[in-house]
Write an enzyme that holds these catalytic residues in place. Structure first.
Site, PDB file in Angstrom:
ATOM      1  N   MET A   1       9.537   1.359 -12.381  1.00 36.26           N
ATOM      2  CA  MET A   1       9.598   1.871 -11.018  1.00 36.26           C
ATOM      3  C   MET A   1      11.044   2.130 -10.631  1.00 36.26           C
ATOM      4  O   MET A   1      11.843   1.195 -10.535  1.00 36.26           O
ATOM      5  CB  MET A   1       8.930   0.870 -10.067  1.00 36.26           C
ATOM      6  CG  MET A   1       7.411   0.856 -10.245  1.00 36.26           C
ATOM      7  SD  MET A   1       6.585  -0.456  -9.331  1.00 36.26           S
ATOM      8  CE  MET A   1       7.043  -0.058  -7.653  1.00 36.26           C
TER       9      MET A   1
ATOM     10  N   CYS B   1       5.954  11.743 -10.859  1.00 38.50           N
ATOM     11  CA  CYS B   1       6.898  11.427  -9.782  1.00 38.50           C
ATOM     12  C   CYS B   1       6.750  12.412  -8.617  1.00 38.50           C
ATOM     13  O   CYS B   1       6.793  13.625  -8.822  1.00 38.50           O
ATOM     14  CB  CYS B   1       8.334  11.448 -10.313  1.00 38.50           C
ATOM     15  SG  CYS B   1       9.523  11.051  -9.025  1.00 38.50           S
TER      16      CYS B   1
ATOM     17  N   LYS C   1       2.421   9.996 -18.477  1.00 40.48           N
ATOM     18  CA  LYS C   1       1.898   9.422 -17.231  1.00 40.48           C
ATOM     19  C   LYS C   1       1.675  10.563 -16.262  1.00 40.48           C
ATOM     20  O   LYS C   1       2.587  11.381 -16.036  1.00 40.48           O
ATOM     21  CB  LYS C   1       2.919   8.421 -16.673  1.00 40.48           C
ATOM     22  CG  LYS C   1       2.642   7.959 -15.261  1.00 40.48           C
ATOM     23  CD  LYS C   1       2.459   6.439 -15.214  1.00 40.48           C
ATOM     24  CE  LYS C   1       2.189   5.924 -13.822  1.00 40.48           C
ATOM     25  NZ  LYS C   1       3.392   5.796 -13.021  1.00 40.48           N
TER      26      LYS C   1
ATOM     27  N   ASN D   1      -4.264   3.231 -13.415  1.00 43.16           N
ATOM     28  CA  ASN D   1      -3.178   2.735 -12.560  1.00 43.16           C
ATOM     29  C   ASN D   1      -3.429   3.143 -11.106  1.00 43.16           C
ATOM     30  O   ASN D   1      -3.992   4.189 -10.842  1.00 43.16           O
ATOM     31  CB  ASN D   1      -1.839   3.323 -13.055  1.00 43.16           C
ATOM     32  CG  ASN D   1      -0.697   3.145 -12.074  1.00 43.16           C
ATOM     33  OD1 ASN D   1      -0.158   4.123 -11.547  1.00 43.16           O
ATOM     34  ND2 ASN D   1      -0.317   1.916 -11.809  1.00 43.16           N
ATOM     35  N   GLY D   2      -2.967   2.267 -10.217  1.00 39.74           N
ATOM     36  CA  GLY D   2      -2.998   2.564  -8.791  1.00 39.74           C
ATOM     37  C   GLY D   2      -3.772   1.548  -7.993  1.00 39.74           C
ATOM     38  O   GLY D   2      -4.937   1.262  -8.280  1.00 39.74           O
TER      39      GLY D   2
ATOM     40  N   ARG E   1       3.252  -1.746  -7.904  1.00 40.29           N
ATOM     41  CA  ARG E   1       3.725  -2.581  -6.811  1.00 40.29           C
ATOM     42  C   ARG E   1       3.072  -3.962  -6.821  1.00 40.29           C
ATOM     43  O   ARG E   1       3.655  -4.937  -6.349  1.00 40.29           O
ATOM     44  CB  ARG E   1       3.458  -1.866  -5.477  1.00 40.29           C
ATOM     45  CG  ARG E   1       4.279  -0.587  -5.320  1.00 40.29           C
ATOM     46  CD  ARG E   1       3.709   0.298  -4.231  1.00 40.29           C
ATOM     47  NE  ARG E   1       2.355   0.701  -4.560  1.00 40.29           N
ATOM     48  CZ  ARG E   1       1.513   1.275  -3.706  1.00 40.29           C
ATOM     49  NH1 ARG E   1       1.906   1.528  -2.473  1.00 40.29           N
ATOM     50  NH2 ARG E   1       0.298   1.607  -4.097  1.00 40.29           N
TER      51      ARG E   1
END
Ligand SMILES: Cc1cc2nc3c(=O)[nH]c(=O)nc-3n(C[C@H](O)[C@H](O)[C@H](O)COP(=O)(O)O)c2cc1C
Length: 316
Positions: A1, A91, A132, A192-193, A217
């Site tokens: 990140m 991104c 990604k 992911n997420g 996160r």
């Protein structure tokens, strides 16, 4: 990140356990092949066989749109010993997208194909190439198209952040949209997420059909999240005092690296995420928010630790 999960934080988090692999912040690639020292600024693990001190493999992530240059940089990294290279097509940052990097390329599956094809052609067989993506740029309609292009071009693994660029980081994550992609591909797909708890991880795995997940996160908000996921009830979830000890270590390592008035920035950033799990992190953040001196911040860290220990003693 980017801007958050640096070399030192990877060392700290991977030492807790439960993490199978880490990914670096992205390294922006323009036209030049970057020197070793530039890669090692983002990926200090370059000097340690691309592993953290705990032995966790580290993937270095590249971001750009120039296929030849990305391929040449990836090949150079393989010469430096990289065993895993990831290409970022997720991104959402304006400046990045304006320069044709990150999620903007999701509207150009043919460019993504070209980048992956070129890069995979230049890499030795023992270096894994992954990508990604998000589900799309303006909407979530191009996940499958991009995923198929990525597999056809020769990537060996794909991580899907289950949102579009337009969704930014707004919940929910659309795990159900990963499921058909995961079924259509033969390469491993990582979901992911929005995975903040072990229960989220389980639901994400069930809904997406993916065995492997990537934490963003969530692991900053709950440093032992990977252990909670892996060990279930055998693992005693961490308390605030354990996080404080990590924060102190992180501060000791990172504060000398910055000018005095910015010395607390790294732990302040981490505290923003920790607040989500630990109310005490919010209180602690307030106590150091305006502090600019290393000594003052360290004093607060020690006071907070003592305060917590006293409360814990009374509770026993
Ligand atoms: C501050 C910040 C920086 C990020 N930097 C990167 C990055 O450099 N490379 C990347 O692939 N994803 C990056 N991401 C995206 C995360 O890896 C992840 O895909 C996203 O946050 C969704 O997962 P989460 O809901 O578990 O956080 C970043 C996210 C945030 C919030």
């Amino acid at each position: 990140m980017e801007g958050v999960l640096d070399f030192h934080l990877r060392q700290i988090l991977s030492s807790i356990g439960g993490i199978d692999g880490c990914v670096t912040e992205f390294v922006r690639i323009n036209d030049a092949v970057l020197p070793r020292r530039v890669f090692s600024r983002t990926c200090g693990e370059l000097h340690h066989g691309f592993k953290t001190a705990h032995g966790t493999p580290v993937t270095i992530q590249l971001l750009g749109s120039n296929a030849d240059s990305l391929a040449a940089n990836a090949a150079r990294l393989a010469q430096h010993g990289a065993k895993r290279i990831d290409l970022n097509f997720g991104c959402p940052a304006k400046t990045v997208n304006k320069n044709r990097g990150g999620a903007i390329l999701l509207d150009e599956p043919e460019t993504i194909f070209r980048i992956i094809r070129k890069t995979s052609e230049q890499l030795p067989a023992d270096c894994l190439l992954s990508a990604k993506i998000r589900l799309g740029y303006n909407d979530r309609s191009r996940g499958m198209e991009n995923a198929l292009a990525i597999e056809a071009a020769g990537a060996q693994q794909l991580t899907i952040h289950a949102r579009s660029k337009a969704d930014a980081y707004k919940p929910p994550a659309y795990w159900e949209m990963i499921a058909p992609i995961q079924q259509a591909l033969t390469i491993p797909v990582i979901a992911n997420g929005e995975i903040w708890t072990a229960a989220d991880a389980q639901r994400c795995q069930d809904i997406s059909g993916c065995q492997d997940i990537m934490l963003g996160r969530g692991i900053l908000a709950r440093p032992d999240l990977a252990l909670q996921i892996k060990k279930g009830e055998q693992h005693q979830a961490w308390n605030w005092s354990q996080c404080l000890a990590l924060l102190k270590t992180y501060f000791e390592i990172t504060s000398p690296l910055y000018p005095e008035k910015f010395s607390g920035n790294r732990i302040k950033q981490w505290l923003v995420y920790l607040q989500r799990t630990f109310p005490e992190a919010g209180q602690f953040f307030q106590s150091i928010r305006r502090l600019k001196s290393k000594v003052d911040i360290m004093t607060q860290l020690e006071l907070a630790q003592r305060h917590f220990d006293q409360i814990a003693k009374k509770a026993v």
